[in-house]
Design an enzyme around this catalytic site. Sequence first.
Site, PDB file in Angstrom:
ATOM      1  N   TYR A 157       0.850  -1.205   0.000  1.00  0.00           N
ATOM      2  CA  TYR A 157       0.000   0.000   0.000  1.00  0.00           C
ATOM      3  C   TYR A 157       0.885   1.255   0.000  1.00  0.00           C
ATOM      4  O   TYR A 157       0.539   2.284  -0.571  1.00  0.00           O
ATOM      5  CB  TYR A 157      -0.972  -0.025   1.192  1.00  0.00           C
ATOM      6  CG  TYR A 157      -2.171   0.874   0.985  1.00  0.00           C
ATOM      7  CD1 TYR A 157      -3.069   0.646  -0.052  1.00  0.00           C
ATOM      8  CD2 TYR A 157      -2.398   1.964   1.816  1.00  0.00           C
ATOM      9  CE1 TYR A 157      -4.156   1.472  -0.245  1.00  0.00           C
ATOM     10  CE2 TYR A 157      -3.496   2.795   1.628  1.00  0.00           C
ATOM     11  CZ  TYR A 157      -4.368   2.537   0.595  1.00  0.00           C
ATOM     12  OH  TYR A 157      -5.446   3.373   0.405  1.00  0.00           O
ATOM     13  N   LYS A 164      -3.088   8.673   2.407  1.00  0.00           N
ATOM     14  CA  LYS A 164      -4.338   8.578   3.180  1.00  0.00           C
ATOM     15  C   LYS A 164      -4.190   9.218   4.558  1.00  0.00           C
ATOM     16  O   LYS A 164      -5.157   9.770   5.095  1.00  0.00           O
ATOM     17  CB  LYS A 164      -4.782   7.113   3.313  1.00  0.00           C
ATOM     18  CG  LYS A 164      -5.225   6.467   2.009  1.00  0.00           C
ATOM     19  CD  LYS A 164      -6.348   7.220   1.322  1.00  0.00           C
ATOM     20  CE  LYS A 164      -6.979   6.429   0.197  1.00  0.00           C
ATOM     21  NZ  LYS A 164      -7.863   7.269  -0.641  1.00  0.00           N
TER      22      LYS A 164
HETATM   23  P1  NAD Z   1     -11.756   3.703  -8.724  1.00  0.00           P
HETATM   24  O1  NAD Z   1     -10.554   3.384  -9.544  1.00  0.00           O
HETATM   25  O2  NAD Z   1     -13.063   3.318  -9.262  1.00  0.00           O
HETATM   26  O3  NAD Z   1     -11.778   5.253  -8.323  1.00  0.00           O
HETATM   27  C1  NAD Z   1     -10.638   6.075  -8.311  1.00  0.00           C
HETATM   28  C2  NAD Z   1     -10.988   7.298  -9.093  1.00  0.00           C
HETATM   29  O4  NAD Z   1      -9.946   8.282  -9.046  1.00  0.00           O
HETATM   30  C3  NAD Z   1     -11.240   7.003 -10.583  1.00  0.00           C
HETATM   31  O5  NAD Z   1     -12.543   7.421 -10.931  1.00  0.00           O
HETATM   32  C4  NAD Z   1     -10.223   7.852 -11.296  1.00  0.00           C
HETATM   33  O6  NAD Z   1     -10.694   8.358 -12.522  1.00  0.00           O
HETATM   34  C5  NAD Z   1     -10.031   8.966 -10.278  1.00  0.00           C
HETATM   35  N1  NAD Z   1      -8.833   9.754 -10.550  1.00  0.00           N
HETATM   36  C6  NAD Z   1      -7.540   9.341 -10.592  1.00  0.00           C
HETATM   37  N2  NAD Z   1      -6.737  10.377 -10.937  1.00  0.00           N
HETATM   38  C7  NAD Z   1      -7.552  11.462 -11.104  1.00  0.00           C
HETATM   39  C8  NAD Z   1      -7.327  12.816 -11.469  1.00  0.00           C
HETATM   40  N3  NAD Z   1      -6.099  13.290 -11.725  1.00  0.00           N
HETATM   41  N4  NAD Z   1      -8.401  13.664 -11.525  1.00  0.00           N
HETATM   42  C9  NAD Z   1      -9.645  13.209 -11.259  1.00  0.00           C
HETATM   43  N5  NAD Z   1      -9.918  11.929 -10.922  1.00  0.00           N
HETATM   44  C10 NAD Z   1      -8.879  11.071 -10.856  1.00  0.00           C
HETATM   45  O7  NAD Z   1     -11.487   2.948  -7.320  1.00  0.00           O
HETATM   46  P2  NAD Z   1     -12.222   3.062  -5.899  1.00  0.00           P
HETATM   47  O8  NAD Z   1     -11.711   1.895  -5.128  1.00  0.00           O
HETATM   48  O9  NAD Z   1     -13.682   3.245  -6.079  1.00  0.00           O
HETATM   49  O10 NAD Z   1     -11.559   4.357  -5.260  1.00  0.00           O
HETATM   50  C11 NAD Z   1     -12.311   5.453  -4.752  1.00  0.00           C
HETATM   51  C12 NAD Z   1     -11.708   5.903  -3.447  1.00  0.00           C
HETATM   52  O11 NAD Z   1     -11.947   4.907  -2.457  1.00  0.00           O
HETATM   53  C13 NAD Z   1     -10.198   6.112  -3.475  1.00  0.00           C
HETATM   54  O12 NAD Z   1      -9.870   7.232  -2.697  1.00  0.00           O
HETATM   55  C14 NAD Z   1      -9.689   4.856  -2.815  1.00  0.00           C
HETATM   56  O13 NAD Z   1      -8.406   5.034  -2.238  1.00  0.00           O
HETATM   57  C15 NAD Z   1     -10.749   4.679  -1.754  1.00  0.00           C
HETATM   58  N6  NAD Z   1     -10.802   3.369  -1.105  1.00  0.00           N
HETATM   59  C16 NAD Z   1     -10.871   2.236  -1.864  1.00  0.00           C
HETATM   60  C17 NAD Z   1     -10.882   1.002  -1.229  1.00  0.00           C
HETATM   61  C18 NAD Z   1     -10.932  -0.258  -2.033  1.00  0.00           C
HETATM   62  O14 NAD Z   1     -10.571  -1.317  -1.497  1.00  0.00           O
HETATM   63  N7  NAD Z   1     -11.343  -0.225  -3.292  1.00  0.00           N
HETATM   64  C19 NAD Z   1     -10.868   0.926   0.171  1.00  0.00           C
HETATM   65  C20 NAD Z   1     -10.818   2.105   0.915  1.00  0.00           C
HETATM   66  C21 NAD Z   1     -10.781   3.317   0.256  1.00  0.00           C
END
Ligand code: NAD
Length: 257
Positions: A157, A164
């Site tokens: 990570y 984060k």
């Molecule tokens: P995801 O890939 O669907 O979403 C990430 C998003 O970030 C994408 O839509 C991407 O287009 C956007 N992004 C990246 N660079 C960008 C930029 N320069 N400008 C605008 N947008 C940009 O994946 P996700 O898992 O739905 O992630 C959403 C959030 O949830 C993130 O912050 C991730 O860290 C967090 N999260 C995810 C998990 C998991 O296990 N999937 C767990 C906890 C937190």
Amino acid sequence: MADLAGKLGLIVGVANKRSISWAIAQAAAAAGARIALTYPSERLEENVRELAAKLENPLVLPCDVTKDEDLAALAASLDREFGGLDFLVHGVAFAQAAELSSPFVQTSREGFRVALDVSAYSLISLARVAAPLMEKRGGGSILTLTYLGSQRVFPNYNVMGVAKAALEASVRYLASDLGARNIRVNAISAGPIKTLAASGISGFSSILQVYRERAPLKRNVELAEVADAAMFLLGAGSRAVTGEILLVDAGYHIVGL
Ligand code: NAD
């Protein structure tokens, strides 16, 4: 479930149907909100437009969070089309592939900068452009998505954990800054879910498996469960809650061994 009838929301972070932000967008729309979605590049525009078409009267706007001009144009479009904003969901994170597979000590200066800029600073810059629009509606709710890797070490990570930690500290500073304007700022710390962003983390499926085995609820969390918690933090039910990191992880964070 929260009533968001007549509310206006901006959701940044929908890439595809597995995005956590898309689950939140669907739940918010079902609760009565009108939604604006963004896409960061032309490559993702069609995906986002196809999903947006499933919502009622959506707004779809470009926004790469690393570009100040995009943020300014986004604010201007929202002001013109919505005339204000009730909530903002920030579901944006990115780190370069090498940073999510090499030893942490090898984190490059550029890799650190990019991860922190896209994944943490973007909450501050989006909050700055959203706040005046929220003031027009008498206040608002800002929600971001974080992960326990901010406090504990998870394999690969790496710099995303540092991003984060910065994001969660930013939630508290923004909550303090914007509270007097009746703008609340909170985060959901979600358990692992297989999404596009998660697939960039080497060995992600073993993290899913360990959660299933050790979390008190003995399972992983689902997109809809994160979206339901989001409805609480976006809606009136949480009107006295700000600066909070709500763990939605089947209880994994309480386990010592
Ligand atoms: P995801 O890939 O669907 O979403 C990430 C998003 O970030 C994408 O839509 C991407 O287009 C956007 N992004 C990246 N660079 C960008 C930029 N320069 N400008 C605008 N947008 C940009 O994946 P996700 O898992 O739905 O992630 C959403 C959030 O949830 C993130 O912050 C991730 O860290 C967090 N999260 C995810 C998990 C998991 O296990 N999937 C767990 C906890 C937190």
